[in-house]
Design a protein around this motif. Structure first.
Motif, mmCIF file in Angstrom:
data_model
loop_
_atom_site.group_PDB
_atom_site.id
_atom_site.type_symbol
_atom_site.label_atom_id
_atom_site.label_comp_id
_atom_site.label_asym_id
_atom_site.label_seq_id
_atom_site.Cartn_x
_atom_site.Cartn_y
_atom_site.Cartn_z
ATOM 1 N N VAL A 21 0.855 -1.181 0.000
ATOM 2 C CA VAL A 21 0.000 0.000 0.000
ATOM 3 C C VAL A 21 0.893 1.233 0.000
ATOM 4 N N ALA A 22 0.640 2.147 -0.943
ATOM 5 C CA ALA A 22 1.382 3.404 -1.084
ATOM 6 C C ALA A 22 2.885 3.139 -1.123
ATOM 7 N N ASP A 23 3.662 3.782 -0.254
ATOM 8 C CA ASP A 23 5.117 3.643 -0.301
ATOM 9 C C ASP A 23 5.656 2.585 0.664
ATOM 10 N N ALA A 55 -7.170 5.613 2.766
ATOM 11 C CA ALA A 55 -7.520 7.028 2.731
ATOM 12 C C ALA A 55 -6.244 7.852 2.714
ATOM 13 N N PHE A 56 -6.310 8.983 2.052
ATOM 14 C CA PHE A 56 -5.175 9.895 1.983
ATOM 15 C C PHE A 56 -5.602 11.248 2.548
ATOM 16 N N SER A 57 -4.799 11.797 3.444
ATOM 17 C CA SER A 57 -5.007 13.166 3.924
ATOM 18 C C SER A 57 -4.078 14.050 3.112
ATOM 19 N N LEU A 58 -4.657 15.077 2.505
ATOM 20 C CA LEU A 58 -3.895 15.947 1.613
ATOM 21 C C LEU A 58 -3.607 17.286 2.266
ATOM 22 N N ASP A 61 -1.582 22.115 -0.616
ATOM 23 C CA ASP A 61 -1.059 22.111 -1.985
ATOM 24 C C ASP A 61 -1.440 20.854 -2.758
ATOM 25 N N GLY A 62 -2.257 19.971 -2.130
ATOM 26 C CA GLY A 62 -2.704 18.744 -2.787
ATOM 27 C C GLY A 62 -1.775 17.568 -2.607
ATOM 28 N N SER A 63 -0.677 17.742 -1.885
ATOM 29 C CA SER A 63 0.254 16.637 -1.679
ATOM 30 C C SER A 63 -0.228 15.737 -0.544
ATOM 31 N N THR A 92 4.349 13.606 -4.162
ATOM 32 C CA THR A 92 3.609 12.468 -3.605
ATOM 33 C C THR A 92 2.476 11.969 -4.489
ATOM 34 N N GLU A 93 2.303 12.539 -5.665
ATOM 35 C CA GLU A 93 1.168 12.175 -6.520
ATOM 36 C C GLU A 93 1.112 10.689 -6.827
#
Length: 99
Positions: A21-23, A55-58, A61-63, A92-93
């Motif tokens: 998951v993710a990184d 879930a992602f918390s941004l 700046d959207g990162s 981080t996109e």
């Protein structure tokens, strides 16, 4: 699902394929674990089979700033957050597609 404070690795209950998951893959090694070796996620009912949500918390700046993994037990429906970790680098996109 294997989880610890630095990441999560999921395994499909149908085909047994595994994916990070993710990184998580970057930190999924013994050097990074120190006192936090990954373990299998478990429900209070004893089941280890879940439906997963990420879930992602941004930031403004959207990162991506935080990644959170929630699991729902397929046996009894128990839900909980099993892992979350802070992202402190940029860009981080790419993380948004790595679930």
């Amino acid at each position: 699902m294997g989880v610890n404070a630095t990441g999560a690795e999921r395994e499909c209950s149908g085909c047994s394929s595994r994916a990070f998951v993710a990184d998580s893959e970057e930190y999924w090694n013994e050097e990074s674990w120190e006192d936090d070796e990954p373990g299998a996620a478990g429900c209070p009912c004893g089941s280890e089979e879940f439906e997963a949500a990420v879930a992602f918390s941004l930031g403004g700046d959207g990162s991506v700033r935080w990644v959170t993994v929630g699991l729902r037990c397929v046996k009894d429906g128990f839900c909980g957050i099993y892992a979350d970790w802070k992202i402190d680098y940029s860009p981080t996109e790419h993380l948004l597609t790595m679930v």
